[in-house]
Write an enzyme that holds these catalytic residues in place. Structure first.
Site, PDB file in Angstrom:
ATOM      1  N   GLY A  48      -0.532   7.781   1.337  1.00  0.00           N
ATOM      2  CA  GLY A  48      -0.535   7.935   2.787  1.00  0.00           C
ATOM      3  C   GLY A  48       0.776   7.576   3.482  1.00  0.00           C
ATOM      4  N   SER A 102      -3.330  -0.038  14.595  1.00  0.00           N
ATOM      5  CA  SER A 102      -4.026   1.230  14.852  1.00  0.00           C
ATOM      6  C   SER A 102      -4.440   1.280  16.314  1.00  0.00           C
ATOM      7  CB  SER A 102      -5.283   1.301  13.978  1.00  0.00           C
ATOM      8  OG  SER A 102      -6.148   2.312  14.442  1.00  0.00           O
ATOM      9  N   TYR A 147     -13.377  -3.049  11.496  1.00  0.00           N
ATOM     10  CA  TYR A 147     -12.034  -2.452  11.361  1.00  0.00           C
ATOM     11  C   TYR A 147     -11.211  -2.738  12.623  1.00  0.00           C
ATOM     12  CZ  TYR A 147      -8.343   1.073  10.794  1.00  0.00           C
ATOM     13  OH  TYR A 147      -7.115   1.719  10.680  1.00  0.00           O
ATOM     14  N   GLY A 178       2.212   4.674   3.940  1.00  0.00           N
ATOM     15  CA  GLY A 178       3.080   3.746   3.207  1.00  0.00           C
ATOM     16  C   GLY A 178       3.954   4.488   2.207  1.00  0.00           C
ATOM     17  N   GLY A 238       0.830  -1.220   0.000  1.00  0.00           N
ATOM     18  CA  GLY A 238       0.000   0.000   0.000  1.00  0.00           C
ATOM     19  C   GLY A 238       0.853   1.253   0.000  1.00  0.00           C
ATOM     20  N   ALA A 239       1.943   1.217  -0.785  1.00  0.00           N
ATOM     21  CA  ALA A 239       2.918   2.316  -0.720  1.00  0.00           C
ATOM     22  C   ALA A 239       2.661   3.408  -1.750  1.00  0.00           C
ATOM     23  CB  ALA A 239       4.328   1.756  -0.904  1.00  0.00           C
ATOM     24  N   ASN A 240       1.490   3.371  -2.397  1.00  0.00           N
ATOM     25  CA  ASN A 240       1.208   4.447  -3.360  1.00  0.00           C
ATOM     26  C   ASN A 240       0.547   5.646  -2.690  1.00  0.00           C
ATOM     27  OD1 ASN A 240      -1.062   2.262  -3.524  1.00  0.00           O
ATOM     28  ND2 ASN A 240      -2.061   4.191  -4.055  1.00  0.00           N
TER      29      ASN A 240
HETATM   30  N1  LIG Z   1      -4.242   7.466   8.732  1.00  0.00           N
HETATM   31  C1  LIG Z   1      -4.442   7.155  10.005  1.00  0.00           C
HETATM   32  O1  LIG Z   1      -4.766   8.026  10.829  1.00  0.00           O
HETATM   33  C2  LIG Z   1      -4.274   5.747  10.466  1.00  0.00           C
HETATM   34  C3  LIG Z   1      -4.499   5.489  11.821  1.00  0.00           C
HETATM   35  C4  LIG Z   1      -4.309   4.207  12.295  1.00  0.00           C
HETATM   36  C5  LIG Z   1      -3.860   3.217  11.446  1.00  0.00           C
HETATM   37  N2  LIG Z   1      -3.664   3.493  10.128  1.00  0.00           N
HETATM   38  C6  LIG Z   1      -3.204   2.391   9.265  1.00  0.00           C
HETATM   39  O2  LIG Z   1      -2.183   2.838   8.410  1.00  0.00           O
HETATM   40  C7  LIG Z   1      -2.136   2.010   7.247  1.00  0.00           C
HETATM   41  C8  LIG Z   1      -1.988   2.884   6.006  1.00  0.00           C
HETATM   42  O3  LIG Z   1      -3.164   3.668   5.864  1.00  0.00           O
HETATM   43  P1  LIG Z   1      -3.138   5.181   5.364  1.00  0.00           P
HETATM   44  O4  LIG Z   1      -3.705   6.003   6.449  1.00  0.00           O
HETATM   45  O5  LIG Z   1      -1.839   5.513   4.763  1.00  0.00           O
HETATM   46  O6  LIG Z   1      -4.304   5.098   4.230  1.00  0.00           O
HETATM   47  P2  LIG Z   1      -4.260   5.228   2.639  1.00  0.00           P
HETATM   48  O7  LIG Z   1      -3.631   6.503   2.227  1.00  0.00           O
HETATM   49  O8  LIG Z   1      -5.672   4.971   2.199  1.00  0.00           O
HETATM   50  O9  LIG Z   1      -3.334   4.024   2.215  1.00  0.00           O
HETATM   51  C9  LIG Z   1      -3.800   2.699   2.237  1.00  0.00           C
HETATM   52  C10 LIG Z   1      -3.078   1.929   1.162  1.00  0.00           C
HETATM   53  O10 LIG Z   1      -3.552   0.561   1.193  1.00  0.00           O
HETATM   54  C11 LIG Z   1      -3.800   0.187  -0.149  1.00  0.00           C
HETATM   55  N3  LIG Z   1      -4.728  -0.931  -0.242  1.00  0.00           N
HETATM   56  C12 LIG Z   1      -6.025  -0.982   0.133  1.00  0.00           C
HETATM   57  N4  LIG Z   1      -6.555  -2.181  -0.196  1.00  0.00           N
HETATM   58  C13 LIG Z   1      -5.559  -2.894  -0.786  1.00  0.00           C
HETATM   59  C14 LIG Z   1      -5.490  -4.180  -1.358  1.00  0.00           C
HETATM   60  N5  LIG Z   1      -6.550  -4.990  -1.439  1.00  0.00           N
HETATM   61  N6  LIG Z   1      -4.306  -4.607  -1.859  1.00  0.00           N
HETATM   62  C15 LIG Z   1      -3.211  -3.797  -1.830  1.00  0.00           C
HETATM   63  N7  LIG Z   1      -3.227  -2.557  -1.334  1.00  0.00           N
HETATM   64  C16 LIG Z   1      -4.399  -2.112  -0.811  1.00  0.00           C
HETATM   65  C17 LIG Z   1      -4.364   1.436  -0.800  1.00  0.00           C
HETATM   66  O11 LIG Z   1      -4.334   1.327  -2.196  1.00  0.00           O
HETATM   67  P3  LIG Z   1      -5.296   2.248  -3.127  1.00  0.00           P
HETATM   68  O12 LIG Z   1      -4.668   3.614  -3.164  1.00  0.00           O
HETATM   69  O13 LIG Z   1      -5.281   1.536  -4.439  1.00  0.00           O
HETATM   70  O14 LIG Z   1      -6.650   2.274  -2.467  1.00  0.00           O
HETATM   71  C18 LIG Z   1      -3.374   2.461  -0.258  1.00  0.00           C
HETATM   72  O15 LIG Z   1      -2.172   2.430  -0.979  1.00  0.00           O
HETATM   73  C19 LIG Z   1      -3.408   1.159   7.284  1.00  0.00           C
HETATM   74  O16 LIG Z   1      -3.076  -0.141   7.698  1.00  0.00           O
HETATM   75  C20 LIG Z   1      -4.274   1.840   8.335  1.00  0.00           C
HETATM   76  O17 LIG Z   1      -5.133   0.939   9.001  1.00  0.00           O
HETATM   77  C21 LIG Z   1      -3.856   4.738   9.617  1.00  0.00           C
END
Ligand SMILES: NC(=O)c1ccc[n+]([C@@H]2O[C@H](COP(=O)([O-])OP(=O)(O)OC[C@H]3O[C@@H](n4cnc5c(N)ncnc54)[C@H](OP(=O)(O)O)[C@@H]3O)[C@@H](O)[C@H]2O)c1
Length: 277
Positions: free
Chosen positions: A8, A121, A147, A10, A4-6
């Site tokens: 946020g 999380s 979740y 990642g 998921g490195a494209n």
């Molecule tokens: N942001 C926060 O405040 C927060 C808080 C607690 C935990 N987290 C955790 O941090 C991690 C990263 O989340 P983020 O906040 O950076 O959100 P994000 O920007 O939505 O990034 C999530 C990434 O996961 C990818 N993804 C989703 N479904 C997938 C699949 N089936 N196969 C491969 N890749 C997939 C998305 O790809 P697409 O772009 O194609 O959708 C995107 O690259 C997650 O595990 C989340 O639970 C985040």
């Protein structure tokens, strides 16, 4: 390698690792988005397709991996989605956040040389693992508890993995991290327009940046910390700040649930722990 490195956290973590000289693979479900993210990074970055919501894609990805892998970062995730199923029929959040990473990690484990980092999380604190209905087939589906269950599963996976690594005499480490609250695309993609609008507004007011949210992941990936550690921000309610070792909930330290979850995950994915004979 970062899943998921494209986007946020990642993307920020991958960019920082590449900037520091690591050879980084962006494991993404949409290669065009992955290439766009890679184009904005400096260093050696390659992009490969991985859909965690499809075990065939996970297996193909792992089969195609050649050579060793120092650090695997299980970062990808979805949050509070409407009721949906993965290709293999798992509840989408459990399937993507936990089961896909469970399979990926175990398949790649013989190639990993240093550690596995799993991004959880603080929502895990609200989580409950229903070992009799992990995939929400008999309960009324609720997006947020689903979740939280998946994020608690992330931590129990790390606990179970470290136990197995220790028992196998492996020097590998399994560690976990959480970003606190960081403004990313996660909050936009819940599928509930009303909730998404509220969260995007909240992002502007209180969230830290995605780059700050990536710091616990980076700390977990490179610092010399014990296997089983959990890293999060040091500020208000662990929602923002600099990375430090933090304590998970009591439920995330429950060995009995960790064991039952591991067995179920092996059964559901057909993937087993491959080290230690
Ligand atoms: N942001 C926060 O405040 C927060 C808080 C607690 C935990 N987290 C955790 O941090 C991690 C990263 O989340 P983020 O906040 O950076 O959100 P994000 O920007 O939505 O990034 C999530 C990434 O996961 C990818 N993804 C989703 N479904 C997938 C699949 N089936 N196969 C491969 N890749 C997939 C998305 O790809 P697409 O772009 O194609 O959708 C995107 O690259 C997650 O595990 C989340 O639970 C985040």
């Amino acid at each position: 390698m970062v899943t998921g490195a494209n986007s946020g956290i990642g993307r920020e973590a991958a960019a920082a690792l590449a900037r520091a000289g690591a050879q980084v693979t962006l494991a993404v479900r949409d290669e065009a988005k992955g290439r766009a993210a890679a184009a904005a990074m400096s260093g050696t970055v390659d992009v490969r397709r991985l859909d965690l919501a499809d075990l065939a894609s996970v297996r193909a990805f792992a089969d195609a991996w050649e050579g060793h892998l120092d650090v695997l970062v299980d970062n990808a995730g979805v949050m509070a989605t409407p009721e949906r199923r993965t290709v293999d029929g798992f509840e989408l959040q459990l399937g993507t956040n936990h089961l896909g990473h469970f399979a990926l990690t175990n398949l790649l484990l013989p190639r990993i040389t240093d550690r596995v980092v799993v991004v959880s999380s603080s929502a895990h604190r609200m989580g409950h693992i229903d070992v009799d209905d992990l995939n929400w087939e008999r309960r009324r589906y609720r997006p947020w508890p689903a979740y939280s269950q998946s994020k608690l599963a992330n931590l129990l996976f790390v606990r179970g993995l470290q136990r197995r690594l220790d028992a196998a005499g492996s020097p590998l480490r399994a560690v976990a991290a959480h970003p606190g609250y960081a403004a990313t695309d996660l909050q936009r993609k819940t599928g509930n327009r009303f909730a998404a609008t509220g969260m995007v507004l909240l992002n502007r007011l209180v969230a830290q940046s995605a780059a700050a949210g990536a710091l616990p992941t980076l700390y977990a990936a490179v610092e010399d910390i014990p296997g089983g550690s959990y890293v999060g921000p040091d500020g208000w309610m662990e929602q923002r700040g600099r990375p430090k070792l933090v304590a998970p909930s009591a439920a995330a330290a429950d060995d009995d649930t960790a064991l039952r979850l591991w067995d179920l995950s092996e059964r559901l994915t057909g993937v087993r722990f491959l080290l230690g004979g």
